[in-house]
Design a protein around this motif. Structure first.
Motif, mmCIF file in Angstrom:
data_model
loop_
_atom_site.group_PDB
_atom_site.id
_atom_site.type_symbol
_atom_site.label_atom_id
_atom_site.label_comp_id
_atom_site.label_asym_id
_atom_site.label_seq_id
_atom_site.Cartn_x
_atom_site.Cartn_y
_atom_site.Cartn_z
ATOM 1 N N SER A 117 -0.599 -4.851 8.180
ATOM 2 C CA SER A 117 -2.013 -4.954 8.550
ATOM 3 C C SER A 117 -2.906 -5.213 7.343
ATOM 4 N N SER A 118 -2.385 -5.030 6.149
ATOM 5 C CA SER A 118 -3.171 -5.288 4.933
ATOM 6 C C SER A 118 -3.315 -6.795 4.724
ATOM 7 N N ASN A 119 -4.505 -7.214 4.342
ATOM 8 C CA ASN A 119 -4.760 -8.649 4.159
ATOM 9 C C ASN A 119 -4.185 -9.198 2.856
ATOM 10 N N ALA A 120 -3.998 -8.320 1.860
ATOM 11 C CA ALA A 120 -3.415 -8.749 0.588
ATOM 12 C C ALA A 120 -2.370 -7.717 0.158
ATOM 13 N N VAL A 121 -1.180 -8.201 -0.176
ATOM 14 C CA VAL A 121 -0.057 -7.307 -0.501
ATOM 15 C C VAL A 121 0.747 -7.898 -1.654
ATOM 16 N N LEU A 122 1.235 -7.016 -2.523
ATOM 17 C CA LEU A 122 2.218 -7.432 -3.521
ATOM 18 C C LEU A 122 3.226 -6.299 -3.673
ATOM 19 N N ILE A 123 4.506 -6.637 -3.499
ATOM 20 C CA ILE A 123 5.594 -5.690 -3.722
ATOM 21 C C ILE A 123 6.428 -6.266 -4.862
ATOM 22 N N MET A 124 6.606 -5.451 -5.928
ATOM 23 C CA MET A 124 7.228 -5.967 -7.144
ATOM 24 C C MET A 124 8.236 -4.966 -7.698
ATOM 25 N N ARG A 316 -9.218 -0.330 3.725
ATOM 26 C CA ARG A 316 -8.354 0.721 3.185
ATOM 27 C C ARG A 316 -7.409 0.117 2.149
ATOM 28 N N CYS A 317 -7.382 0.736 0.962
ATOM 29 C CA CYS A 317 -6.567 0.217 -0.137
ATOM 30 C C CYS A 317 -5.604 1.291 -0.636
ATOM 31 N N LEU A 318 -4.490 0.842 -1.198
ATOM 32 C CA LEU A 318 -3.495 1.773 -1.731
ATOM 33 C C LEU A 318 -2.637 1.063 -2.771
ATOM 34 N N VAL A 319 -2.447 1.744 -3.921
ATOM 35 C CA VAL A 319 -1.461 1.282 -4.900
ATOM 36 C C VAL A 319 -0.503 2.440 -5.159
ATOM 37 N N MET A 320 0.775 2.111 -5.331
ATOM 38 C CA MET A 320 1.773 3.151 -5.564
ATOM 39 C C MET A 320 2.892 2.635 -6.456
ATOM 40 N N GLN A 321 3.488 3.560 -7.200
ATOM 41 C CA GLN A 321 4.778 3.333 -7.825
ATOM 42 C C GLN A 321 5.720 4.311 -7.157
ATOM 43 N N ALA A 322 6.807 3.822 -6.589
ATOM 44 C CA ALA A 322 7.749 4.689 -5.878
ATOM 45 C C ALA A 322 9.172 4.236 -6.144
ATOM 46 N N THR A 323 10.071 5.194 -6.083
ATOM 47 C CA THR A 323 11.489 4.881 -6.212
ATOM 48 C C THR A 323 12.082 4.813 -4.809
ATOM 49 N N VAL A 329 9.689 0.564 -7.626
ATOM 50 C CA VAL A 329 8.933 -0.503 -6.990
ATOM 51 C C VAL A 329 7.438 -0.234 -7.124
ATOM 52 N N VAL A 330 6.682 -1.280 -7.396
ATOM 53 C CA VAL A 330 5.215 -1.220 -7.415
ATOM 54 C C VAL A 330 4.718 -1.817 -6.106
ATOM 55 N N MET A 331 3.845 -1.089 -5.421
ATOM 56 C CA MET A 331 3.338 -1.526 -4.121
ATOM 57 C C MET A 331 1.811 -1.576 -4.162
ATOM 58 N N VAL A 332 1.241 -2.695 -3.739
ATOM 59 C CA VAL A 332 -0.216 -2.848 -3.689
ATOM 60 C C VAL A 332 -0.601 -3.325 -2.288
ATOM 61 N N PHE A 333 -1.488 -2.568 -1.645
ATOM 62 C CA PHE A 333 -1.994 -2.935 -0.312
ATOM 63 C C PHE A 333 -3.524 -2.946 -0.368
ATOM 64 N N LEU A 334 -4.126 -4.078 -0.085
ATOM 65 C CA LEU A 334 -5.585 -4.203 -0.115
ATOM 66 C C LEU A 334 -6.107 -4.671 1.241
ATOM 67 N N ASP A 335 -7.330 -4.246 1.544
ATOM 68 C CA ASP A 335 -8.053 -4.764 2.702
ATOM 69 C C ASP A 335 -7.312 -4.501 4.018
ATOM 70 N N SER A 336 -6.975 -3.237 4.238
ATOM 71 C CA SER A 336 -6.286 -2.852 5.464
ATOM 72 C C SER A 336 -7.257 -2.182 6.419
ATOM 73 N N LYS A 337 -6.951 -2.241 7.733
ATOM 74 C CA LYS A 337 -7.819 -1.642 8.754
ATOM 75 C C LYS A 337 -7.191 -0.358 9.276
ATOM 76 N N GLY A 338 -8.009 0.581 9.642
ATOM 77 C CA GLY A 338 -7.500 1.824 10.216
ATOM 78 C C GLY A 338 -7.178 2.829 9.135
ATOM 79 N N LYS A 339 -7.430 4.087 9.451
ATOM 80 C CA LYS A 339 -7.273 5.160 8.466
ATOM 81 C C LYS A 339 -5.848 5.284 7.943
ATOM 82 N N HIS A 340 -4.871 5.062 8.819
ATOM 83 C CA HIS A 340 -3.471 5.255 8.430
ATOM 84 C C HIS A 340 -2.699 3.953 8.292
#
Length: 370
Positions: A117-124, A316-323, A329-340
């Motif tokens: 649902s995020s309009n801009a995403v990068l998974i690296m 709704r935006c979120l950036v994370m580093q997770a294993t 993995v680096v995860m970037v989610f921008l411009d998402s709708k809805g709280k969750h």
């Protein structure tokens, strides 16, 4: 003479005898008339009462009939195809979210295989810099409180005293979005605590106070933020305040992935951003803060760094580093709708990484007009 006198006497006697009989006759004829009048009066009164009662009964009957008719009519309407009773909560939940900058740029027309649902995403891949999923990653968008990652980076790299006490003033009040803060004017906290709640709970007054207490004040701090962005190769990024409340703070998902990698090098940022709760005492009362990202409390996730953000222009935006599955993995989610929705996007990406070969999606996803 004697005869006339006798005539008079006879005449008087006859009149005396007749008069009582006439009176009796008169009384007998008048009395029934009087009784008949009373009887008529009573009958009229009885009829009126009867009519009134009948009218009242008729009115009640009419009301019952009307109620039945209304009920029947409602039942008939509810049986019509397409009719549905909508509760108040359903109507409010159906109100569409305001259009974001990404929507207005047409990014919501982009489709991806994971249906994010995020309009801009990068998974690296953090170690190899291999792009695993790319969705509008080069478009600069408002980043909201993701800004605070750069705020923390500039504060730490300035080597300022983390034990110094900073005070919240009227200059820290949000005049852009008019948001509320639990830090009252006059609150005092150490620089470390200000940074802690700014990263963990997105405390805006704390972030602004950090910028104000930088050598040269806010203008110098914002200049340092933009200089650091250029040094990291974040060419689509611009900062105008240390909080992210202004939509003038813009960046791309690709740039923010670089910021996450740089911020991850600081153990304090990793610890503060992933701490689930923290208490501070800025005055007379202790304030308890919770992390704005519920995933940090989920034992199924191994999160090394995170930051959330929201303003209406950014969604709704979120950036994370997770294993994930042994891979950093680096995860970037921008411009998402809805709280969750951003958290749901992260879960979808994680399932995909755990169950498929990510290299298949290591290419830009072309927008398809909807």
């Amino acid at each position: 003479m004697i005869k006339s006198s006798l005539g008079v006497l006879l005449s008087l006697a006859l009149s005396v005898a007749i008069l009582p009989n006439m009176a009796v006759a008169k009384t007998a004829t008048e009395k029934p008339a009087k009784t008949s009048k009373k009887s008529v009066s009573k009958k009229v009164a009885a009829k009126r009462v009867s009519k009134k009662v009948s009218s009242k009964k008729a009115s009640q009957k009419n009301k019952k009939v009307a109620a039945k008719s209304k009920s029947r009519s409602y039942a008939q309407r509810s049986q019509k195809p397409g009719f549905q009773r909508v509760s108040f909560s359903s109507r409010t939940s159906a109100v569409p979210a305001p259009a974001t900058a990404g929507d207005m740029a047409g990014l919501n027309l982009t489709r991806d295989p994971l249906e994010l649902s995020s309009n801009a995403v990068l998974i690296m891949d953090q170690n190899t810099s291999e792009v695993l999923l790319d969705k509008n990653s080069q478009v600069a968008l408002p980043m909201a409180s993701i800004t605070k990652l750069m705020t923390s980076l500039v504060v730490l790299e300035a080597n300022q005293n983390m034990d110094e006490i900073l005070q919240v003033t009227e200059e820290d009040i949000d005049t852009v979005k008019r948001t509320h803060s639990r830090l009252a004017i006059g609150s005092q906290l150490s620089r470390a605590n200000m940074l802690h709640i700014a990263l963990m709970s997105s405390e805006n007054r704390a972030a602004n106070a950090l910028g104000r207490h930088y050598p040269g004040g806010l203008p110098a701090f914002i200049a340092a933020m933009n200089a650091k962005a250029r040094a990291l190769g974040m060419h689509s990024t611009r900062y105008v305040d240390p909080t992210g409340l202004s939509s003038g703070n813009v960046s791309s998902a690709r740039d923010l992935a670089k910021l996450v990698v740089a911020a991850y090098q600081h153990p304090i940022i990793r610890y503060y951003s992933t701490n689930s709760n923290y208490a501070v005492e800025p005055g007379r009362h202790v304030l308890h803060y919770r992390n704005s990202n519920n995933l940090v409390s989920n034992p199924d996730w191994e999160i090394g760094l995170q930051k959330t953000g929201y303003i209406s222009e950014a969604g709704r935006c979120l950036v994370m580093q997770a294993t994930i599955d042994g891979r950093q993995v680096v995860m970037v989610f921008l411009d998402s709708k809805g709280k969750h929705s951003r958290l749901a996007d992260a879960a979808r990406v994680r399932r995909w990484l755990e169950g498929s070969k990510p290299s298949v999606m290591a290419r830009p996803i072309v927008a398809q007009q909807g």
